[in-house]
Write a protein that holds these residues in place. Sequence first.
Motif, mmCIF file in Angstrom:
data_model
loop_
_atom_site.group_PDB
_atom_site.id
_atom_site.type_symbol
_atom_site.label_atom_id
_atom_site.label_comp_id
_atom_site.label_asym_id
_atom_site.label_seq_id
_atom_site.Cartn_x
_atom_site.Cartn_y
_atom_site.Cartn_z
ATOM 1 N N PHE A 137 1.031 -1.147 0.148
ATOM 2 C CA PHE A 137 0.060 0.180 -0.010
ATOM 3 C C PHE A 137 0.918 1.077 -0.010
ATOM 4 C CE2 PHE A 137 -3.819 -2.507 1.852
ATOM 5 C CZ PHE A 137 -4.603 -2.164 0.782
ATOM 6 N N LEU A 138 1.710 1.319 0.929
ATOM 7 C CA LEU A 138 2.854 2.153 0.901
ATOM 8 C C LEU A 138 3.533 2.858 -0.519
ATOM 9 C CD1 LEU A 138 4.445 4.562 2.716
ATOM 10 C CD2 LEU A 138 6.086 2.743 3.204
ATOM 11 N N TYR A 139 3.873 1.960 -1.291
ATOM 12 C CA TYR A 139 4.639 2.205 -2.378
ATOM 13 C C TYR A 139 3.402 2.347 -3.446
ATOM 14 C CZ TYR A 139 9.247 1.644 -1.142
ATOM 15 O OH TYR A 139 10.422 1.866 -0.326
ATOM 16 N N THR A 140 2.358 1.626 -3.370
ATOM 17 C CA THR A 140 1.267 2.108 -4.302
ATOM 18 C C THR A 140 0.917 3.642 -4.330
ATOM 19 O OG1 THR A 140 0.202 -0.094 -4.116
ATOM 20 C CG2 THR A 140 -1.010 1.720 -5.051
ATOM 21 N N ALA A 141 0.838 4.387 -2.856
ATOM 22 C CA ALA A 141 0.672 5.674 -2.635
ATOM 23 C C ALA A 141 1.683 6.501 -2.968
ATOM 24 C CB ALA A 141 0.561 5.582 -1.125
ATOM 25 N N TYR A 142 2.833 5.887 -2.841
ATOM 26 C CA TYR A 142 4.094 6.821 -3.627
ATOM 27 C C TYR A 142 3.980 6.720 -5.128
ATOM 28 C CZ TYR A 142 6.492 7.094 1.110
ATOM 29 O OH TYR A 142 6.667 7.387 2.380
ATOM 30 N N ALA A 143 3.595 5.708 -5.598
ATOM 31 C CA ALA A 143 3.429 5.364 -7.130
ATOM 32 C C ALA A 143 2.603 6.418 -7.573
ATOM 33 C CB ALA A 143 3.136 4.033 -7.578
ATOM 34 N N VAL A 144 1.459 6.729 -6.722
ATOM 35 C CA VAL A 144 0.447 7.768 -7.210
ATOM 36 C C VAL A 144 1.256 9.073 -7.590
ATOM 37 C CG1 VAL A 144 -1.452 9.257 -6.756
ATOM 38 C CG2 VAL A 144 -1.488 6.640 -6.295
ATOM 39 N N ALA A 145 2.142 9.461 -6.678
ATOM 40 C CA ALA A 145 2.890 10.594 -6.579
ATOM 41 C C ALA A 145 3.879 10.815 -7.913
ATOM 42 C CB ALA A 145 3.609 11.140 -5.226
ATOM 43 N N TRP A 146 4.549 9.612 -8.009
ATOM 44 C CA TRP A 146 5.508 9.383 -9.319
ATOM 45 C C TRP A 146 4.796 9.616 -10.440
ATOM 46 C CZ3 TRP A 146 7.416 4.219 -6.875
ATOM 47 C CH2 TRP A 146 8.318 4.527 -5.735
ATOM 48 N N ALA A 147 3.435 8.917 -10.306
ATOM 49 C CA ALA A 147 2.856 8.939 -11.575
ATOM 50 C C ALA A 147 2.367 10.295 -12.122
ATOM 51 C CB ALA A 147 1.722 8.068 -11.620
ATOM 52 N N ILE A 148 1.910 10.981 -11.152
ATOM 53 C CA ILE A 148 1.564 12.532 -11.242
ATOM 54 C C ILE A 148 2.754 13.394 -11.695
ATOM 55 C CG2 ILE A 148 0.856 14.619 -10.034
ATOM 56 C CD1 ILE A 148 -1.311 12.779 -8.487
ATOM 57 N N ALA A 149 3.816 13.133 -11.049
ATOM 58 C CA ALA A 149 4.826 13.890 -11.552
ATOM 59 C C ALA A 149 5.574 13.357 -12.800
ATOM 60 C CB ALA A 149 6.216 13.573 -10.492
ATOM 61 N N GLY A 150 5.528 12.159 -13.127
ATOM 62 C CA GLY A 150 5.893 11.941 -14.372
ATOM 63 C C GLY A 150 4.877 12.301 -15.404
ATOM 64 N N GLN A 151 3.657 12.216 -15.248
ATOM 65 C CA GLN A 151 2.798 12.899 -16.243
ATOM 66 C C GLN A 151 2.937 14.274 -16.452
ATOM 67 O OE1 GLN A 151 -0.250 15.059 -15.466
ATOM 68 N NE2 GLN A 151 -1.212 14.715 -17.345
ATOM 69 N N ALA A 152 3.200 14.990 -15.325
ATOM 70 C CA ALA A 152 3.378 16.579 -15.450
ATOM 71 C C ALA A 152 4.597 16.842 -16.365
ATOM 72 C CB ALA A 152 3.267 17.328 -14.191
ATOM 73 N N SER A 153 5.841 15.933 -15.788
ATOM 74 C CA SER A 153 7.125 16.311 -16.562
ATOM 75 C C SER A 153 6.610 15.869 -18.007
ATOM 76 C CB SER A 153 7.938 15.461 -16.023
ATOM 77 O OG SER A 153 8.155 15.762 -14.876
ATOM 78 N N LEU A 154 6.092 15.091 -18.633
ATOM 79 C CA LEU A 154 6.064 14.625 -19.919
ATOM 80 C C LEU A 154 5.052 15.755 -20.556
ATOM 81 C CD1 LEU A 154 5.036 10.794 -19.863
ATOM 82 C CD2 LEU A 154 7.201 12.041 -20.750
ATOM 83 N N ALA A 155 4.223 16.258 -20.011
ATOM 84 C CA ALA A 155 3.281 17.435 -20.439
ATOM 85 C C ALA A 155 4.281 18.703 -20.708
ATOM 86 C CB ALA A 155 2.245 17.585 -19.769
#
Lengths: 327, 306
Positions: B223-241
């Motif tokens: 669960f902990l890493y899933t939560a962190y992955a949500v933040a990574w995904a948002i950061a990754g998406q924002a960086s690509l955009a």
Amino acid sequence: MSFRRFLIKRVVIAFLLTLVSVSIIFVTLRMLPGTPFSSLVASGGLSVEQVNEIEAQYGLNEPIYVQYVKYIQSLLTLNFGYSIAESRPVAEIIYPRLMNTLVLLVPALITTAIISSIAGLYAGWNRGSHFERSSIVVTTFFRSTPVFVTGIFLLVIFAYQLGIFPAFGMRSPLDNPQGYIETYFSVDFAKHYFLPFAATVLYYSGDFLLLARNSVIERKGSAFLTLHRAKGLSEREQLARAGRNSMLPLVTYFALRMGMLFQGVITLEVVFAWPGIGRTLVQAINQQDYPTVQAAVFIMALAVIVMNLLADVMYAKIDPTVEEADL
Amino acid sequence: MSTIDIDTDTARDRIADVLSRSRRTAKFVLRDNAAKLGFAILAVFTFLGVFGPELAPHAPIEHTMRAEDGGIMRMSPPNDAAPLGTTTYGKDVLSQFLAGARPTFIVGFFGGVGTGILGFLVGLVSGYFGGRVDEFLMRLTDLTFSLPFLPMALLLLTFVTPSVTLITAVIVAFFWKMPARVIRSEVLTVRERTFVKSARSSGAGHFRTMFLHVAPNVLGIGFLYTAYAVAWAIAGQASLAFLGFGDPTTTSWGRMLRQVFASGGMREAWWWVLPPAIGIAAVTTSVFLVGRAFEEVVNPELRGDE
């Protein structure tokens, strides 16, 4: 398993990983539709015959396996070929940019590793203090916020609203320094340097702080510290000893971070228009400049692989508790 | 007959156990003020992710704001008609901010959960079976570790038109390695414990042992890493955009930042910069604040003496 065998195994794995990575890059690039020259044909700038001639020059008309072998050869000799967009050797484009990136990042990473590790040790030692809580919230903000967003905040505040620092590039447009010393040791450079440097330091501070804090906390209750306390060592001496024991994760983490530096700063370099390798990569992708893209991605992947290898080896060498089975 | 009884009983026990544990965990996490704030921000973000486009007063991309004299309202600071001002192209910043929450949310949520699930499964299988399976899966994670995310994602997205789904998939493909490694090392310690061995010797199959006996003990880290992955995904998406490789058909916070940066609007239009920038920063920070409080539950050595 002896250390020697472990080392050989790791090096072989690293080599194979490099090979697979560069192959994936090769395949990805070959799958791109169109060639960099097709736009020239479309715009009428070149005839089809001329384009065929140029493609032959770049070896793009040869069978794919020949291209692949040549590609691997050229990477192994660090001879990255000619840039299509700028028609000069890729190495000539890449190396100065790589230098600019390193000049920005290495001092920033070292600075943040030292300062925030010390702050983390202090925070962990003073569990529950005001300093501990606020340092965690502040660094969590900078480590979780994408680095280019932090950069944008810094730009809006210090460059655009307050006008203290320049917003763009590595030097003033009219400045034309010669040689490394003139380039990197000038007031003008320092002004341009400050904001990207600050953004990098802030971005990486959180990880070191938390790592140092956590390992102090985990060690605080351990027997050897109780022993030191019983021996009558002062608080500071105890902290120094706990800190020494926390060095290992910090050192290996430093190596891993070094490896990931290049890919982590692509957006940072774009936002500050820093003429580094990350920004070069983005430009090369937009111009479909294959050779430059290949070289830049290769360098980024290689950095990760080499630093991972180094971290693994360091870990095995320094930490006597690493089980041989874990190797 | 009897085996079925035991099955439902163990299952019910497990569920009750998990429930009471998560209740205690929630209580512990919520004692932390930073985590409380994080939860509140995430709740607002989820709300915006679901209802944002409906709340937007104007169509974010199509609608052009016009002043009373009929001229296009370009780069005007916050005013009555546009509470967060307008962009260079005369679009309403508030509407773009509200509508832009959704793609950010979708990539963050599905990218994060996908990363968590894939990483959990790989780590579980790898750690549980060991041997060749482990060797193969771990070399695979080494490979994804050595392929730098952003450069590779940029390469991929140049020859396929970026869409929200594709970006989510790319993120999952690159980030599963992090939870996989951590879960694997946790599984290695759980695997050797008595109850796992006794389950095996009393005839439980691999599948059952893995999911019923091993998995619940590493669920917290998952669960902990899933939560962190949500933040990574948002950061990754924002960086690509931000780099211009976002979904071109919809507005997102990362894309807003790209436009304000590329148009040079950043120089004056703080009202156009700050909403998406604060949005991204607040959400990713919140995830980590909640995650950090939760980490003290998962890793008792970090817990205070109280």
